[in-house]
Design an enzyme around this catalytic site. Structure first.
Site, PDB file in Angstrom:
ATOM      1  N   ARG A 188       2.510  -6.141   9.359  1.00 52.84           N
ATOM      2  CA  ARG A 188       1.798  -5.008   9.943  1.00 52.84           C
ATOM      3  C   ARG A 188       2.363  -4.616  11.302  1.00 52.84           C
ATOM      4  O   ARG A 188       2.407  -3.430  11.638  1.00 52.84           O
ATOM      5  CB  ARG A 188       0.303  -5.321  10.008  1.00 52.84           C
ATOM      6  CG  ARG A 188      -0.343  -5.170   8.612  1.00 52.84           C
ATOM      7  CD  ARG A 188      -1.714  -5.754   8.559  1.00 52.84           C
ATOM      8  NE  ARG A 188      -2.456  -5.305   7.371  1.00 52.84           N
ATOM      9  CZ  ARG A 188      -3.626  -5.826   7.001  1.00 52.84           C
ATOM     10  NH1 ARG A 188      -4.186  -6.783   7.704  1.00 52.84           N
ATOM     11  NH2 ARG A 188      -4.237  -5.361   5.920  1.00 52.84           N
TER      12      ARG A 188
ATOM     13  N   GLU B  95      -9.596 -10.772  -7.682  1.00 46.86           N
ATOM     14  CA  GLU B  95      -8.625  -9.681  -7.557  1.00 46.86           C
ATOM     15  C   GLU B  95      -7.441  -9.887  -8.506  1.00 46.86           C
ATOM     16  O   GLU B  95      -6.957  -8.930  -9.117  1.00 46.86           O
ATOM     17  CB  GLU B  95      -8.166  -9.566  -6.099  1.00 46.86           C
ATOM     18  CG  GLU B  95      -9.302  -9.082  -5.198  1.00 46.86           C
ATOM     19  CD  GLU B  95      -8.990  -9.147  -3.703  1.00 46.86           C
ATOM     20  OE1 GLU B  95      -9.881  -8.775  -2.918  1.00 46.86           O
ATOM     21  OE2 GLU B  95      -7.884  -9.566  -3.303  1.00 46.86           O
TER      22      GLU B  95
ATOM     23  N   HIS C 149      -2.395  -5.304   1.600  1.00 50.40           N
ATOM     24  CA  HIS C 149      -3.688  -5.972   1.406  1.00 50.40           C
ATOM     25  C   HIS C 149      -3.404  -7.409   1.018  1.00 50.40           C
ATOM     26  O   HIS C 149      -2.449  -7.678   0.276  1.00 50.40           O
ATOM     27  CB  HIS C 149      -4.491  -5.314   0.268  1.00 50.40           C
ATOM     28  CG  HIS C 149      -5.608  -6.201  -0.233  1.00 50.40           C
ATOM     29  ND1 HIS C 149      -6.835  -6.244   0.379  1.00 50.40           N
ATOM     30  CD2 HIS C 149      -5.649  -7.120  -1.247  1.00 50.40           C
ATOM     31  CE1 HIS C 149      -7.600  -7.145  -0.250  1.00 50.40           C
ATOM     32  NE2 HIS C 149      -6.899  -7.685  -1.236  1.00 50.40           N
TER      33      HIS C 149
ATOM     34  N   LYS D  96       0.817  -1.218   0.000  1.00 51.48           N
ATOM     35  CA  LYS D  96       0.000   0.000   0.000  1.00 51.48           C
ATOM     36  C   LYS D  96       0.859   1.280   0.000  1.00 51.48           C
ATOM     37  O   LYS D  96       2.066   1.234   0.269  1.00 51.48           O
ATOM     38  CB  LYS D  96      -0.939  -0.030   1.216  1.00 51.48           C
ATOM     39  CG  LYS D  96      -2.011  -1.129   1.139  1.00 51.48           C
ATOM     40  CD  LYS D  96      -2.970  -1.019   2.327  1.00 51.48           C
ATOM     41  CE  LYS D  96      -4.054  -2.062   2.267  1.00 51.48           C
ATOM     42  NZ  LYS D  96      -5.018  -1.931   3.405  1.00 51.48           N
TER      43      LYS D  96
ATOM     44  N   ASN E 250      -1.999   0.501   6.781  1.00 52.34           N
ATOM     45  CA  ASN E 250      -1.496  -0.763   7.337  1.00 52.34           C
ATOM     46  C   ASN E 250      -0.691  -1.598   6.330  1.00 52.34           C
ATOM     47  O   ASN E 250      -0.614  -2.819   6.435  1.00 52.34           O
ATOM     48  CB  ASN E 250      -2.639  -1.555   7.970  1.00 52.34           C
ATOM     49  CG  ASN E 250      -3.709  -1.949   6.968  1.00 52.34           C
ATOM     50  OD1 ASN E 250      -3.580  -1.681   5.785  1.00 52.34           O
ATOM     51  ND2 ASN E 250      -4.756  -2.597   7.451  1.00 52.34           N
TER      52      ASN E 250
ATOM     53  N   PHE F  80     -15.257   4.503   7.174  1.00 55.10           N
ATOM     54  CA  PHE F  80     -13.878   4.812   6.770  1.00 55.10           C
ATOM     55  C   PHE F  80     -13.664   4.711   5.264  1.00 55.10           C
ATOM     56  O   PHE F  80     -12.534   4.835   4.797  1.00 55.10           O
ATOM     57  CB  PHE F  80     -12.885   3.896   7.498  1.00 55.10           C
ATOM     58  CG  PHE F  80     -13.157   2.413   7.322  1.00 55.10           C
ATOM     59  CD1 PHE F  80     -12.747   1.732   6.182  1.00 55.10           C
ATOM     60  CD2 PHE F  80     -13.811   1.698   8.321  1.00 55.10           C
ATOM     61  CE1 PHE F  80     -12.997   0.378   6.021  1.00 55.10           C
ATOM     62  CE2 PHE F  80     -14.068   0.333   8.160  1.00 55.10           C
ATOM     63  CZ  PHE F  80     -13.662  -0.316   7.014  1.00 55.10           C
TER      64      PHE F  80
ATOM     65  N   TYR G 212     -12.497  -1.738  -3.314  1.00 59.93           N
ATOM     66  CA  TYR G 212     -12.962  -1.835  -1.924  1.00 59.93           C
ATOM     67  C   TYR G 212     -14.480  -1.665  -1.823  1.00 59.93           C
ATOM     68  O   TYR G 212     -14.992  -1.304  -0.765  1.00 59.93           O
ATOM     69  CB  TYR G 212     -12.231  -0.807  -1.056  1.00 59.93           C
ATOM     70  CG  TYR G 212     -10.881  -1.289  -0.545  1.00 59.93           C
ATOM     71  CD1 TYR G 212     -10.773  -2.430   0.253  1.00 59.93           C
ATOM     72  CD2 TYR G 212      -9.710  -0.591  -0.834  1.00 59.93           C
ATOM     73  CE1 TYR G 212      -9.537  -2.872   0.734  1.00 59.93           C
ATOM     74  CE2 TYR G 212      -8.475  -1.032  -0.360  1.00 59.93           C
ATOM     75  CZ  TYR G 212      -8.402  -2.168   0.426  1.00 59.93           C
ATOM     76  OH  TYR G 212      -7.179  -2.604   0.913  1.00 59.93           O
TER      77      TYR G 212
ATOM     78  N   THR H  13      -5.422  -6.731  10.984  1.00 61.08           N
ATOM     79  CA  THR H  13      -5.722  -5.461  10.302  1.00 61.08           C
ATOM     80  C   THR H  13      -5.183  -4.266  11.084  1.00 61.08           C
ATOM     81  O   THR H  13      -4.571  -3.361  10.512  1.00 61.08           O
ATOM     82  CB  THR H  13      -7.252  -5.322  10.121  1.00 61.08           C
ATOM     83  OG1 THR H  13      -7.739  -6.487   9.461  1.00 61.08           O
ATOM     84  CG2 THR H  13      -7.600  -4.079   9.320  1.00 61.08           C
TER      85      THR H  13
ATOM     86  N   ARG I  66      -2.096 -14.147   4.869  1.00 61.10           N
ATOM     87  CA  ARG I  66      -2.800 -13.431   5.939  1.00 61.10           C
ATOM     88  C   ARG I  66      -2.007 -13.530   7.249  1.00 61.10           C
ATOM     89  O   ARG I  66      -1.959 -12.587   8.037  1.00 61.10           O
ATOM     90  CB  ARG I  66      -4.211 -14.004   6.138  1.00 61.10           C
ATOM     91  CG  ARG I  66      -5.148 -13.836   4.947  1.00 61.10           C
ATOM     92  CD  ARG I  66      -5.610 -12.429   4.678  1.00 61.10           C
ATOM     93  NE  ARG I  66      -6.085 -11.725   5.818  1.00 61.10           N
ATOM     94  CZ  ARG I  66      -6.774 -10.568   5.752  1.00 61.10           C
ATOM     95  NH1 ARG I  66      -7.078 -10.027   4.565  1.00 61.10           N
ATOM     96  NH2 ARG I  66      -7.154  -9.944   6.828  1.00 61.10           N
TER      97      ARG I  66
HETATM   98  P1  DAT Z   1      -7.889  -6.462   5.884  1.00 57.77           P
HETATM   99  O1  DAT Z   1      -7.110  -5.480   5.056  1.00 57.77           O
HETATM  100  O2  DAT Z   1      -7.106  -6.980   7.057  1.00 57.77           O
HETATM  101  O3  DAT Z   1      -8.492  -7.583   5.055  1.00 57.77           O
HETATM  102  P2  DAT Z   1     -10.591  -5.339   6.025  1.00 57.77           P
HETATM  103  O4  DAT Z   1     -10.887  -6.093   4.760  1.00 57.77           O
HETATM  104  O5  DAT Z   1     -11.518  -5.507   7.183  1.00 57.77           O
HETATM  105  O6  DAT Z   1      -9.109  -5.661   6.547  1.00 57.77           O
HETATM  106  O7  DAT Z   1     -10.532  -3.770   5.725  1.00 57.77           O
HETATM  107  C1  DAT Z   1      -9.938  -3.301   4.516  1.00 57.77           C
HETATM  108  C2  DAT Z   1      -9.087  -2.098   4.849  1.00 57.77           C
HETATM  109  O8  DAT Z   1      -9.918  -1.039   5.319  1.00 57.77           O
HETATM  110  C3  DAT Z   1      -8.075  -2.316   5.981  1.00 57.77           C
HETATM  111  O9  DAT Z   1      -6.882  -2.930   5.533  1.00 57.77           O
HETATM  112  C4  DAT Z   1      -7.847  -0.897   6.451  1.00 57.77           C
HETATM  113  C5  DAT Z   1      -9.221  -0.264   6.297  1.00 57.77           C
HETATM  114  N1  DAT Z   1      -9.956  -0.327   7.571  1.00 57.77           N
HETATM  115  C6  DAT Z   1     -10.587  -1.407   8.096  1.00 57.77           C
HETATM  116  N2  DAT Z   1     -11.154  -1.119   9.275  1.00 57.77           N
HETATM  117  C7  DAT Z   1     -10.880   0.210   9.503  1.00 57.77           C
HETATM  118  C8  DAT Z   1     -11.196   1.127  10.547  1.00 57.77           C
HETATM  119  N3  DAT Z   1     -11.906   0.754  11.615  1.00 57.77           N
HETATM  120  N4  DAT Z   1     -10.736   2.408  10.428  1.00 57.77           N
HETATM  121  C9  DAT Z   1     -10.020   2.800   9.343  1.00 57.77           C
HETATM  122  N5  DAT Z   1      -9.692   1.984   8.320  1.00 57.77           N
HETATM  123  C10 DAT Z   1     -10.113   0.707   8.393  1.00 57.77           C
HETATM  124 MG    MG Z   2      -9.977  -7.568   3.632  1.00 59.64          MG
END
Ligand code: DAT
Ligand code: MG
Length: 140
Positions: free
Chosen positions: A104, A128, A117, A11, A114, A59, A51, A93, A87
């Site tokens: 991370r 994807e 992805h 990222k 973070n 967010f 996304y 996350t 993962r």
């Molecule tokens: P991951 O990337 O671990 O699969 P996710 O699919 O739940 O996590 O969320 C996608 C992305 O969205 C994550 O990498 C960062 C952002 N994100 C998730 N939860 C968040 C939050 N509470 N506040 C801000 N950004 C968030």
């Molecule tokens: Mg995800």
């Protein structure tokens, strides 16, 4: 478990800090082979599409603006149980919850910024990968 392919993004927070090589080294050390890799910059429409599952989350605006703020590196990783293994190497996350030694834990700045992805299931991995790469670009 058979050999799988998964999709990864390094990222903007990580490309900006020159962490592309350090993150790739973590994948390789975990036995994941990088069979495709390219540096691109997403448009807002592409980030919103990618996304889309999070479009109703509070967010979403912050997430999509972040994803277009700098170049990213999109990659396909191949190996035994690659989706779960990736993962695991990524960590939770929220970096505050990520285990020691994970990407991370070592590199992420916040739950939003973070660093990586990774696909979460075989169906999303296939979707994807196909979104960003043609079959000719996958050299296993
Ligand atoms: P991951 O990337 O671990 O699969 P996710 O699919 O739940 O996590 O969320 C996608 C992305 O969205 C994550 O990498 C960062 C952002 N994100 C998730 N939860 C968040 C939050 N509470 N506040 C801000 N950004 C968030
Ligand atoms: Mg995800």
């Amino acid at each position: 478990m058979a050999i799988q392919r998964t999709f990864s993004i390094i990222k903007p927070d990580a490309t900006k800090r020159n962490l592309t090589g350090a993150i790739a080294a973590k994948f390789e050390a975990a036995g994941l082979r990088i069979i495709a890799s390219k540096r691109i910059q997403l448009s807002l429409a592409q980030a919103q599409d990618f996304y889309g599952v999070h479009s109703e989350r509070p967010f979403f605006g912050e997430l999509t603006e972040f994803m277009i703020s700098e170049p990213i590196v999109v990659q396909v990783l191949e190996g035994e149980d690659a989706i779960a293994k990736n993962r695991e190497v990524m960590g939770a996350t929220n970096p505050a919850d990520a285990a020691d030694g994970t990407i991370r834990k070592e590199f992420a700045l916040s739950i939003g910024e973070n660093s990586v992805h990774g696909s979460d299931a075989p169906e999303t991995a296939a979707e994807e990968i196909a979104y960003f790469f043609s079959g000719l670009e996958l050299v296993g």
